[in-house]
Design an enzyme around this catalytic site. Structure first.
Site, PDB file in Angstrom:
ATOM      1  N   TYR A  71       0.816  -1.215   0.000  1.00 12.38           N
ATOM      2  CA  TYR A  71       0.000   0.000   0.000  1.00 12.38           C
ATOM      3  C   TYR A  71       0.852   1.268   0.000  1.00 12.38           C
ATOM      4  O   TYR A  71       0.391   2.314  -0.431  1.00 12.38           O
ATOM      5  CB  TYR A  71      -0.912   0.028   1.238  1.00 12.38           C
ATOM      6  CG  TYR A  71      -2.181  -0.762   1.104  1.00 12.38           C
ATOM      7  CD1 TYR A  71      -2.145  -2.139   0.906  1.00 12.38           C
ATOM      8  CD2 TYR A  71      -3.421  -0.132   1.175  1.00 12.38           C
ATOM      9  CE1 TYR A  71      -3.305  -2.870   0.804  1.00 12.38           C
ATOM     10  CE2 TYR A  71      -4.591  -0.864   1.080  1.00 12.38           C
ATOM     11  CZ  TYR A  71      -4.527  -2.230   0.891  1.00 12.38           C
ATOM     12  OH  TYR A  71      -5.690  -2.944   0.789  1.00 12.38           O
TER      13      TYR A  71
ATOM     14  N   LYS B 250       3.969 -15.245   2.805  1.00  7.10           N
ATOM     15  CA  LYS B 250       4.215 -16.012   1.580  1.00  7.10           C
ATOM     16  C   LYS B 250       5.727 -16.236   1.501  1.00  7.10           C
ATOM     17  O   LYS B 250       6.408 -15.828   0.549  1.00  7.10           O
ATOM     18  CB  LYS B 250       3.658 -15.227   0.371  1.00  7.10           C
ATOM     19  CG  LYS B 250       3.662 -15.990  -0.942  1.00  7.10           C
ATOM     20  CD  LYS B 250       2.630 -17.120  -1.011  1.00  7.10           C
ATOM     21  CE  LYS B 250       2.780 -17.881  -2.328  1.00  7.10           C
ATOM     22  NZ  LYS B 250       1.951 -19.111  -2.351  1.00  7.10           N
TER      23      LYS B 250
ATOM     24  N   ASP C 107      -2.032 -18.476   1.016  1.00 10.74           N
ATOM     25  CA  ASP C 107      -3.000 -19.237   0.206  1.00 10.74           C
ATOM     26  C   ASP C 107      -3.634 -20.344   1.045  1.00 10.74           C
ATOM     27  O   ASP C 107      -4.841 -20.578   1.005  1.00 10.74           O
ATOM     28  CB  ASP C 107      -2.361 -19.785  -1.081  1.00 10.74           C
ATOM     29  CG  ASP C 107      -1.022 -20.493  -0.858  1.00 10.74           C
ATOM     30  OD1 ASP C 107      -0.479 -20.417   0.262  1.00 10.74           O
ATOM     31  OD2 ASP C 107      -0.520 -21.114  -1.813  1.00 10.74           O
TER      32      ASP C 107
ATOM     33  N   ASP D 208      -5.963  -7.281   4.244  1.00 12.66           N
ATOM     34  CA  ASP D 208      -7.122  -6.693   3.570  1.00 12.66           C
ATOM     35  C   ASP D 208      -8.006  -7.796   3.000  1.00 12.66           C
ATOM     36  O   ASP D 208      -9.219  -7.823   3.206  1.00 12.66           O
ATOM     37  CB  ASP D 208      -6.633  -5.766   2.444  1.00 12.66           C
ATOM     38  CG  ASP D 208      -7.791  -5.137   1.691  1.00 12.66           C
ATOM     39  OD1 ASP D 208      -8.730  -4.667   2.354  1.00 12.66           O
ATOM     40  OD2 ASP D 208      -7.760  -5.131   0.448  1.00 12.66           O
TER      41      ASP D 208
ATOM     42  N   ASP E  88     -11.810  -9.547   4.671  1.00 10.29           N
ATOM     43  CA  ASP E  88     -13.097  -9.619   3.949  1.00 10.29           C
ATOM     44  C   ASP E  88     -13.625 -11.051   3.954  1.00 10.29           C
ATOM     45  O   ASP E  88     -14.825 -11.290   4.133  1.00 10.29           O
ATOM     46  CB  ASP E  88     -12.939  -9.158   2.487  1.00 10.29           C
ATOM     47  CG  ASP E  88     -13.246  -7.676   2.317  1.00 10.29           C
ATOM     48  OD1 ASP E  88     -12.980  -6.907   3.265  1.00 10.29           O
ATOM     49  OD2 ASP E  88     -13.748  -7.276   1.249  1.00 10.29           O
TER      50      ASP E  88
HETATM   51  C1  IPM Z   1     -10.231  -1.576   4.034  1.00 11.11           C
HETATM   52  C2  IPM Z   1     -10.526  -0.987   2.690  1.00 11.11           C
HETATM   53  C3  IPM Z   1      -9.389  -0.066   2.291  1.00 11.11           C
HETATM   54  C4  IPM Z   1      -8.109  -0.890   2.283  1.00 11.11           C
HETATM   55  C5  IPM Z   1      -9.587   0.654   0.943  1.00 11.11           C
HETATM   56  C6  IPM Z   1     -10.880   1.444   0.926  1.00 11.11           C
HETATM   57  C7  IPM Z   1      -8.424   1.534   0.589  1.00 11.11           C
HETATM   58  O1  IPM Z   1     -10.720  -1.997   1.743  1.00 11.11           O
HETATM   59  O2  IPM Z   1     -10.143  -0.809   5.020  1.00 11.11           O
HETATM   60  O3  IPM Z   1     -10.095  -2.796   4.125  1.00 11.11           O
HETATM   61  O4  IPM Z   1      -7.804  -1.560   1.295  1.00 11.11           O
HETATM   62  O5  IPM Z   1      -7.401  -0.863   3.290  1.00 11.11           O
HETATM   63 MN    MN Z   2     -10.635  -4.016   2.549  1.00  7.93          MN
END
Ligand code: IPM
Ligand code: MN
Length: 366
Positions: A146, A195, A227, A251, A255
């Site tokens: 990032y 990784k 993975d 990240d 999710d």
């Molecule tokens: C998160 C979001 C952010 C990230 C985006 C919006 C830049 O997906 O907080 O997980 O990737 O960190």
């Molecule tokens: Mn995210």
């Protein structure tokens, strides 16, 4: 206690869900005799519309002057919003990355817990979920892909793009220490995800995490390749306690973890620096498709506010009260659309919108 909070409602569903978290914080403050003040500032798309940039110095300064920051979400529809016609450093997400960096928020805690009441919203089979799961992902937040140098240039008649995954030992060590400290108060297991079979940055990650682990003989350290971790999350989620990982892997895995917990609308997060200061936001995005409809789930933001009470103000009793009120609302069958159970008897379920969910939780603070 006097709590001086800056709030960043942001874009999309952000203002709706932040309003409910404020409602619940106010209920907790008045119940337990605390004083609370909120100052709203702009960030993301709304800041672009007002000032031409996603993050202003005024917003950074206001955050720095506060005890803690409560955030909603930023950004819009990346295919239709005019914000995404701007150069990358002027887009809403640049504001979020900028504030994380400016405030030094290197440790991002994302708890993923399956409420028994939401078992029906979990897409995994009962024989996989077994007794549920309770993990916290500790994601490094100010380094890695990032923030490494990036560029797009022309070479030999075509465009070539580069992103760089950089980590120093110091960056790895400080987030690893956070993960081990958290594990010590939980089930004493850290799974460090990397990784290392391919990446140098991961080999340094593994070596540094092993050094930190020597100071925590009571905590078990396991290494897992990313993975394999993605696969294990849907095969045996109960095995995880604290998952420690770098920015990009965190990240993606967070999710995935949120989905098995029923909905992205349930996943809270805290972004912390070396002090008590933190920025608290739901892990989900701005959901432009449902913005303004009053149907977004505010629970992730409300649980993030509970994390604020716990981590920035040391108010464990108040944080417990908020978490308990959320549990109670779920037990009482109150649901937003995203966590409605499928294929079961709905007679004991009441479907509500964002504001009603906030009010129901606030009413259960005790
Ligand atoms: C998160 C979001 C952010 C990230 C985006 C919006 C830049 O997906 O907080 O997980 O990737 O960190
Ligand atoms: Mn995210």
């Amino acid at each position: 206690m006097k709590m001086n909070i800056v709030s960043i409602p942001g874009d999309g569903i952000g203002p709706e869900i932040v309003a409910e978290a404020k409602k619940v914080l106010e209920a907790a403050a008045s119940h337990y005799g605390h004083e609370i003040s909120f100052t709203d500032v702009l960030m993301g798309g709304c800041s672009i519309d007002a000032y031409g940039e996603p993050l202003t110095q005024e917003t950074i300064d206001a955050c720095k002057a506060a005890d803690a920051v409560l955030m909603g979400s930023i950004g819009g529809d990346t295919t239709t919003s005019p914000w995404y016609k701007l150069p990358p450093e002027k887009r809403p997400e640049a504001g979020l990355l900028g504030i994380r960096k400016a405030l030094g928020l290197f440790a991002n805690l994302r708890p993923a817990y399956l409420y028994p009441e939401l078992a029906q919203a979990c897409p995994l089979r009962p024989d996989i979920v077994k007794d549920g799961f309770d993990m916290v992902i500790v994601r490094e937040l100010t380094g890695g892909l990032y923030f490494g140098p990036r560029s797009t240039r022309e070479e030999g008649g075509q465009l070539v793009a580069t992103d760089t995954l950089v980590y120093s030992e110091a960056e790895i060590r400080r987030v690893a220490i956070r993960a081990f400290d958290i594990a010590r108060k939980r089930r004493k297991l850290v799974t460090s995800v990397d990784k290392a079979n391919v990446l140098d940055s991961s080999r340094l990650w593994r070596k540094t995490v092993e050094e930190v682990a020597k100071d925590y003989p009571d905590v078990t350290l396991k290494h897992q390749l990313v993975d394999s971790c993605a696969m294990q999350l849907v095969q045996n989620p109960g095995q995880f306690d604290v998952v420690l990982t770098e920015n990009m892997f965190g990240d993606i895995l967070s999710d995935e973890a949120s989905m098995i917990a029923g909905s992205l609308g349930m996943l809270s997060s805290a972004s912390l620096n070396e002090t008590k200061f933190g920025l608290y936001e739901p892990s989900g995005g701005s959901a432009p498709d449902i913005a303004g409809k009053g149907i977004a789930n505010p629970i992730a933001t409300i649980l993030s506010a509970a994390m604020m009470l716990r981590y920035s103000f040391d108010l464990d009793r108040e944080a417990d009260a908020v978490e308990e009120a959320v549990r109670q609302v779920l037990a009482d069958g109150i649901r937003t659309g995203d966590i409605m159970p499928a294929d079961v008897d709905l007679s004991s379920i009441r479907r509500v919108g964002t504001a009603e969910m906030g009010s129901e939780i606030a009413a259960r603070i005790k």
